[in-house]
Every structure is written in C-alpha cells, then in structure tokens.
Design a protein around this motif. Structure first.
Motif, PDB file in Angstrom:
ATOM      1  N   VAL A 235       0.845  -1.192   0.000  1.00 58.66           N
ATOM      2  CA  VAL A 235       0.000   0.000   0.000  1.00 58.66           C
ATOM      3  C   VAL A 235       0.881   1.243   0.000  1.00 58.66           C
ATOM      4  O   VAL A 235       1.814   1.342   0.800  1.00 58.66           O
ATOM      5  CB  VAL A 235      -0.921   0.006   1.238  1.00 58.66           C
ATOM      6  CG1 VAL A 235      -1.766   1.273   1.276  1.00 58.66           C
ATOM      7  CG2 VAL A 235      -1.800  -1.236   1.241  1.00 58.66           C
ATOM      8  N   PRO A 236       0.627   2.214  -0.870  1.00 59.73           N
ATOM      9  CA  PRO A 236       1.402   3.462  -0.855  1.00 59.73           C
ATOM     10  C   PRO A 236       1.221   4.211   0.451  1.00 59.73           C
ATOM     11  O   PRO A 236       0.262   3.996   1.205  1.00 59.73           O
ATOM     12  CB  PRO A 236       0.820   4.252  -2.038  1.00 59.73           C
ATOM     13  CG  PRO A 236       0.191   3.227  -2.913  1.00 59.73           C
ATOM     14  CD  PRO A 236      -0.322   2.158  -1.989  1.00 59.73           C
ATOM     15  N   PHE A 237       2.137   5.152   0.703  1.00 55.88           N
ATOM     16  CA  PHE A 237       2.171   5.821   1.990  1.00 55.88           C
ATOM     17  C   PHE A 237       0.885   6.610   2.273  1.00 55.88           C
ATOM     18  O   PHE A 237       0.342   6.533   3.380  1.00 55.88           O
ATOM     19  CB  PHE A 237       3.385   6.745   2.080  1.00 55.88           C
ATOM     20  CG  PHE A 237       3.469   7.475   3.391  1.00 55.88           C
ATOM     21  CD1 PHE A 237       3.712   6.788   4.568  1.00 55.88           C
ATOM     22  CD2 PHE A 237       3.277   8.849   3.446  1.00 55.88           C
ATOM     23  CE1 PHE A 237       3.773   7.452   5.788  1.00 55.88           C
ATOM     24  CE2 PHE A 237       3.337   9.523   4.657  1.00 55.88           C
ATOM     25  CZ  PHE A 237       3.595   8.827   5.828  1.00 55.88           C
ATOM     26  N   GLY A 238       0.409   7.390   1.318  1.00 63.31           N
ATOM     27  CA  GLY A 238      -0.789   8.190   1.546  1.00 63.31           C
ATOM     28  C   GLY A 238      -1.985   7.355   1.965  1.00 63.31           C
ATOM     29  O   GLY A 238      -2.605   7.618   3.014  1.00 63.31           O
ATOM     30  N   PRO A 239      -2.364   6.345   1.190  1.00 69.92           N
ATOM     31  CA  PRO A 239      -3.455   5.467   1.611  1.00 69.92           C
ATOM     32  C   PRO A 239      -3.170   4.739   2.926  1.00 69.92           C
ATOM     33  O   PRO A 239      -4.100   4.454   3.694  1.00 69.92           O
ATOM     34  CB  PRO A 239      -3.587   4.483   0.449  1.00 69.92           C
ATOM     35  CG  PRO A 239      -3.081   5.239  -0.741  1.00 69.92           C
ATOM     36  CD  PRO A 239      -1.965   6.085  -0.205  1.00 69.92           C
ATOM     37  N   ALA A 240      -1.906   4.439   3.195  1.00 69.63           N
ATOM     38  CA  ALA A 240      -1.563   3.793   4.468  1.00 69.63           C
ATOM     39  C   ALA A 240      -1.874   4.717   5.639  1.00 69.63           C
ATOM     40  O   ALA A 240      -2.386   4.275   6.678  1.00 69.63           O
ATOM     41  CB  ALA A 240      -0.092   3.395   4.483  1.00 69.63           C
ATOM     42  N   VAL A 241      -1.579   5.995   5.477  1.00 74.33           N
ATOM     43  CA  VAL A 241      -1.905   6.966   6.523  1.00 74.33           C
ATOM     44  C   VAL A 241      -3.412   7.043   6.722  1.00 74.33           C
ATOM     45  O   VAL A 241      -3.914   7.090   7.850  1.00 74.33           O
ATOM     46  CB  VAL A 241      -1.316   8.340   6.172  1.00 74.33           C
ATOM     47  CG1 VAL A 241      -1.902   9.432   7.068  1.00 74.33           C
ATOM     48  CG2 VAL A 241       0.198   8.323   6.303  1.00 74.33           C
ATOM     49  N   ALA A 242      -4.147   7.035   5.623  1.00 74.63           N
ATOM     50  CA  ALA A 242      -5.612   7.066   5.724  1.00 74.63           C
ATOM     51  C   ALA A 242      -6.150   5.848   6.464  1.00 74.63           C
ATOM     52  O   ALA A 242      -7.214   5.916   7.094  1.00 74.63           O
ATOM     53  CB  ALA A 242      -6.228   7.161   4.328  1.00 74.63           C
ATOM     54  N   ARG A 243      -5.421   4.730   6.423  1.00 73.20           N
ATOM     55  CA  ARG A 243      -5.814   3.534   7.162  1.00 73.20           C
ATOM     56  C   ARG A 243      -5.456   3.611   8.646  1.00 73.20           C
ATOM     57  O   ARG A 243      -5.842   2.743   9.427  1.00 73.20           O
ATOM     58  CB  ARG A 243      -5.140   2.291   6.569  1.00 73.20           C
ATOM     59  CG  ARG A 243      -5.601   1.921   5.170  1.00 73.20           C
ATOM     60  CD  ARG A 243      -5.008   0.583   4.764  1.00 73.20           C
ATOM     61  NE  ARG A 243      -5.350   0.215   3.396  1.00 73.20           N
ATOM     62  CZ  ARG A 243      -5.144  -0.986   2.876  1.00 73.20           C
ATOM     63  NH1 ARG A 243      -4.603  -1.951   3.622  1.00 73.20           N
ATOM     64  NH2 ARG A 243      -5.470  -1.245   1.623  1.00 73.20           N
ATOM     65  N   GLY A 244      -4.667   4.617   9.012  1.00 72.74           N
ATOM     66  CA  GLY A 244      -4.282   4.780  10.410  1.00 72.74           C
ATOM     67  C   GLY A 244      -2.963   4.149  10.770  1.00 72.74           C
ATOM     68  O   GLY A 244      -2.727   3.826  11.944  1.00 72.74           O
ATOM     69  N   VAL A 245      -2.046   3.998   9.795  1.00 71.73           N
ATOM     70  CA  VAL A 245      -0.773   3.342  10.078  1.00 71.73           C
ATOM     71  C   VAL A 245       0.060   4.137  11.079  1.00 71.73           C
ATOM     72  O   VAL A 245       0.808   3.554  11.865  1.00 71.73           O
ATOM     73  CB  VAL A 245       0.018   3.085   8.776  1.00 71.73           C
ATOM     74  CG1 VAL A 245       0.544   4.373   8.165  1.00 71.73           C
ATOM     75  CG2 VAL A 245       1.156   2.092   9.019  1.00 71.73           C
ATOM     76  N   MET A 246      -0.068   5.467  11.073  1.00 71.14           N
ATOM     77  CA  MET A 246       0.603   6.283  12.076  1.00 71.14           C
ATOM     78  C   MET A 246      -0.367   6.483  13.240  1.00 71.14           C
ATOM     79  O   MET A 246      -1.491   6.961  13.044  1.00 71.14           O
ATOM     80  CB  MET A 246       1.030   7.629  11.496  1.00 71.14           C
ATOM     81  CG  MET A 246       2.028   7.509  10.364  1.00 71.14           C
ATOM     82  SD  MET A 246       3.587   6.727  10.884  1.00 71.14           S
ATOM     83  CE  MET A 246       4.495   6.748   9.331  1.00 71.14           C
ATOM     84  N   CYS A 247       0.051   6.117  14.439  1.00 67.70           N
ATOM     85  CA  CYS A 247      -0.894   6.038  15.556  1.00 67.70           C
ATOM     86  C   CYS A 247      -0.454   6.896  16.736  1.00 67.70           C
ATOM     87  O   CYS A 247       0.681   7.381  16.796  1.00 67.70           O
ATOM     88  CB  CYS A 247      -1.054   4.583  15.992  1.00 67.70           C
ATOM     89  SG  CYS A 247       0.480   3.805  16.557  1.00 67.70           S
ATOM     90  N   GLU A 248      -1.367   7.043  17.671  1.00 67.97           N
ATOM     91  CA  GLU A 248      -1.095   7.851  18.858  1.00 67.97           C
ATOM     92  C   GLU A 248      -0.169   7.102  19.816  1.00 67.97           C
ATOM     93  O   GLU A 248      -0.433   5.952  20.165  1.00 67.97           O
ATOM     94  CB  GLU A 248      -2.408   8.176  19.567  1.00 67.97           C
ATOM     95  CG  GLU A 248      -2.227   8.971  20.849  1.00 67.97           C
ATOM     96  CD  GLU A 248      -3.528   9.273  21.558  1.00 67.97           C
ATOM     97  OE1 GLU A 248      -3.475   9.741  22.709  1.00 67.97           O
ATOM     98  OE2 GLU A 248      -4.616   9.039  20.968  1.00 67.97           O
ATOM     99  N   PRO A 249       0.903   7.748  20.264  1.00 66.01           N
ATOM    100  CA  PRO A 249       1.721   7.134  21.315  1.00 66.01           C
ATOM    101  C   PRO A 249       0.908   6.969  22.597  1.00 66.01           C
ATOM    102  O   PRO A 249       0.029   7.778  22.882  1.00 66.01           O
ATOM    103  CB  PRO A 249       2.843   8.163  21.512  1.00 66.01           C
ATOM    104  CG  PRO A 249       2.843   8.989  20.265  1.00 66.01           C
ATOM    105  CD  PRO A 249       1.414   9.043  19.829  1.00 66.01           C
ATOM    106  N   PRO A 250       1.183   5.922  23.378  1.00 66.52           N
ATOM    107  CA  PRO A 250       2.252   4.938  23.229  1.00 66.52           C
ATOM    108  C   PRO A 250       1.779   3.623  22.627  1.00 66.52           C
ATOM    109  O   PRO A 250       2.322   2.556  22.953  1.00 66.52           O
ATOM    110  CB  PRO A 250       2.694   4.729  24.677  1.00 66.52           C
ATOM    111  CG  PRO A 250       1.392   4.801  25.446  1.00 66.52           C
ATOM    112  CD  PRO A 250       0.525   5.804  24.707  1.00 66.52           C
ATOM    113  N   THR A 251       0.796   3.655  21.741  1.00 68.06           N
ATOM    114  CA  THR A 251       0.175   2.420  21.273  1.00 68.06           C
ATOM    115  C   THR A 251       0.941   1.723  20.157  1.00 68.06           C
ATOM    116  O   THR A 251       0.587   0.608  19.777  1.00 68.06           O
ATOM    117  CB  THR A 251      -1.255   2.708  20.774  1.00 68.06           C
ATOM    118  OG1 THR A 251      -1.204   3.636  19.675  1.00 68.06           O
ATOM    119  CG2 THR A 251      -2.103   3.304  21.883  1.00 68.06           C
ATOM    120  N   GLY A 252       1.981   2.381  19.613  1.00 63.46           N
ATOM    121  CA  GLY A 252       2.673   1.804  18.464  1.00 63.46           C
ATOM    122  C   GLY A 252       4.149   1.572  18.706  1.00 63.46           C
ATOM    123  O   GLY A 252       4.612   1.468  19.845  1.00 63.46           O
TER     124      GLY A 252
END
Length: 308
Positions: A235-252
């Motif tokens: 998955v490209p980066f933009g759509p990955a972000v839309a899926r929530g790949v970058m998350c709120e600390p400290p959950t990731g």
C-alpha cells in the motif's frame, strides 16, 4: 516509568502534520489559526512551519501570530529531487529559498529536507524506479552537500535530511549509505522514528551508531498490525496513513522513551517534534491527541522546552 535524568537538552514541539495538514491549502485541513491556537493550548512552545503557505509567509505577521500565543519556530520544510542532478538545481533552489528565508526570519536554525517520492503520496501512482542507480546516488549525495553549503552560507541554517517512506532514503541500508557518502559538516539527519520504523529501521540503533549525524528528531509511532497489512499489500504511503498506520503514542512502535533516552545520551541540544500523520482527519481529533501526547512526554521527564 522512570523519567530521564534532568536537565533535558531536548526541546519538544509539534507541527501542522499532527493536525492533519499536508498541503498549503486543502478544504479538509483545519485553518491555520485553529492550529496555532490548539498547539499552544496543548502545551507546546515550538512548532514547524509545515507546508510553505499554510501559515502566513509574511514574517512580521507570523511573528505577531506566534508571539501572542507563546510559540516559536524550530524549522521549515522543503521537498527535493536532488538525485536528478544539476539539471534540477535552479528549480530546487527556487523552492528552497523562500522557505529558508522565512525560517531564518522566524529565528529558527534548521531546514528539514525531504527527498522526493518515487510514488505519489496521494494517488499511489509510480513516478520513477524505487531503486537509484549508482550515478543517481552520487548525484543525490553531492547535490545534497551543495544544498547544505548554500543554505548555510546564504541563510545560516543547518539542513537535516528526513528519511521518509516511499522515498529513496528510507531503510536502514539506504540511510546508512546516504550518511556514509555525505559530509557531516554539511549534512545532518532528521530522524523520524515513525518513518524509520515503517521502513524497518531501529531508531535507537541509528542514534547509537550515527549519533554525531543526528541533528533533529520527529517523534512518531506506527501501528504494527496496520503496518504488516500495508507491507503485505504494498500500500502506498498516503493510503496507508488514511488507514491509520501512524498512531497515537504509546500504542505503536518504536517505544519513544528508549529513543529519547538514547538521544539524551548524545548530550547535545535537539528538537524533538511530535508528528502524527493523519491526513485527512476530523477537525476535532488532533487536540485531544496532542494533549495526551504532551502529558506522556511529561512523564518521560521532558517537562520544559529547554534553552533556545
């Protein structure tokens, strides 16, 4: 958890990115006034400029807006495609110069340099080969050194190159290759913990191995479950972000406390700018996350913003 040994030489800030801002203008983004109000309300003192044109570009106006909210600017950001060689220099400089000028006028000392994407971050369209040739690597390193020299000489700023998903400076192998081929006097690194984990890297190892090259930090985490799916399906980066790949600390991942502890051991002054890619996101989502993240960092002993 045990706070790091005070006094901290790490200055904590945030950026428009954590408010879902990727572009100078976009109807899905919060207005810049709201970003400034909320980043100050969340307890941050330092900010980045974000995409050039999102915040006011007149230094006097921006100074007035930041001063009355108790904010200061740590860095500006530019995108470059320097692996294309001297043919793109004039075009690159035309984009860099106004950002560097505003960055200097705001009293900041850093310019974050993000390499161009090999596939579009919005559409996922492949723009060029994901692997550079040896000749392109030479152009990338020599032209980046040139940029570092020119930005320092003309604007008194230090460039910090940002490894980024879907660019040619991404994985441990490529980051190491880039650092080994560039002059430490001209080129430093902006270590983004989220992007480096996204691309399989270990931020603590990088700090311990190339400590003298770390000039700036972006604090970010990725959701390992979503990341596994993103990698599995390319998955490209933009759509990955839309899926929530970058998350709120400290959950990731990575855990931020060991990263900050490793950075603290360098015994140098560093900015650590909180970023959570969330484009697009509901306008009421960023502020509560920003508050909780600031409280989390307080728990790591990073209560003050440190000296300027």
């Amino acid at each position: 958890m045990t706070p790091m040994t005070p006094p901290s030489r790490i200055r904590i800030g945030s950026a428009p990115d954590s408010w879902g801002v990727w572009f100078p203008e976009d109807p899905r983004q919060v207005p810049w006034q709201r970003f400034l109000d909320e980043v100050a309300e969340a307890g941050y003192e330092w900010i980045e400029l974000g995409p050039y044109g999102y915040l006011p570009t007149d230094p006097a106006r921006l100074t007035d807006e930041t001063d009355r909210r108790g904010l200061k600017v740590s860095a500006g950001t530019v995108f470059t495609g320097l692996h294309h060689g001297p043919a793109v220099w004039e075009e690159t400089w035309a984009q860099v110069s106004p950002v560097a000028s505003l960055t200097r006028a705001m009293g900041a000392g850093h310019l974050v340099v993000i390499p161009s994407f090999w596939r579009d971050d919005r559409t996922g369209a492949v723009l060029e080969d994901r692997t550079l040739t040896p000749a392109q690597w030479r152009e990338l390193t020599t032209q980046t050194e040139r940029l570092g020299h020119e930005v320092r000489e003309r604007y008194g700023l230090r460039i910090v190159v940002h490894p980024h998903a879907d660019t040619h400076i991404d994985s441990e192998e490529n980051v190491n290759r880039f650092l080994d081929a560039t002059d430490p006097a001209l080129v430093s690194l902006c270590l983004d913990t989220g992007h480096y984990a996204y691309c399989g890297g270990d931020s603590v190892k990088l700090i311990e191995t190339y400590g003298e090259r770390i000039g700036y930090l972006h604090l970010k985490q990725v959701d390992p479950g979503i990341l596994a799916e993103v990698r599995r399906h390319e998955v490209p980066f933009g759509p990955a972000v839309a899926r929530g790949v970058m998350c709120e600390p400290p959950t990731g991942i990575p855990a931020l406390e060991p990263v900050l502890a490793a950075a603290q051991r360098l015994d140098v002054e560093l900015f650590a700018i909180v970023e959570q890619d969330m484009y697009p996101c509901p306008p009421d989502k960023p502020l509560p996350i920003a508050r909780r993240t600031r409280q989390l960092l307080n728990g790591y002993g990073l209560r003050s913003c440190g000296p300027r």
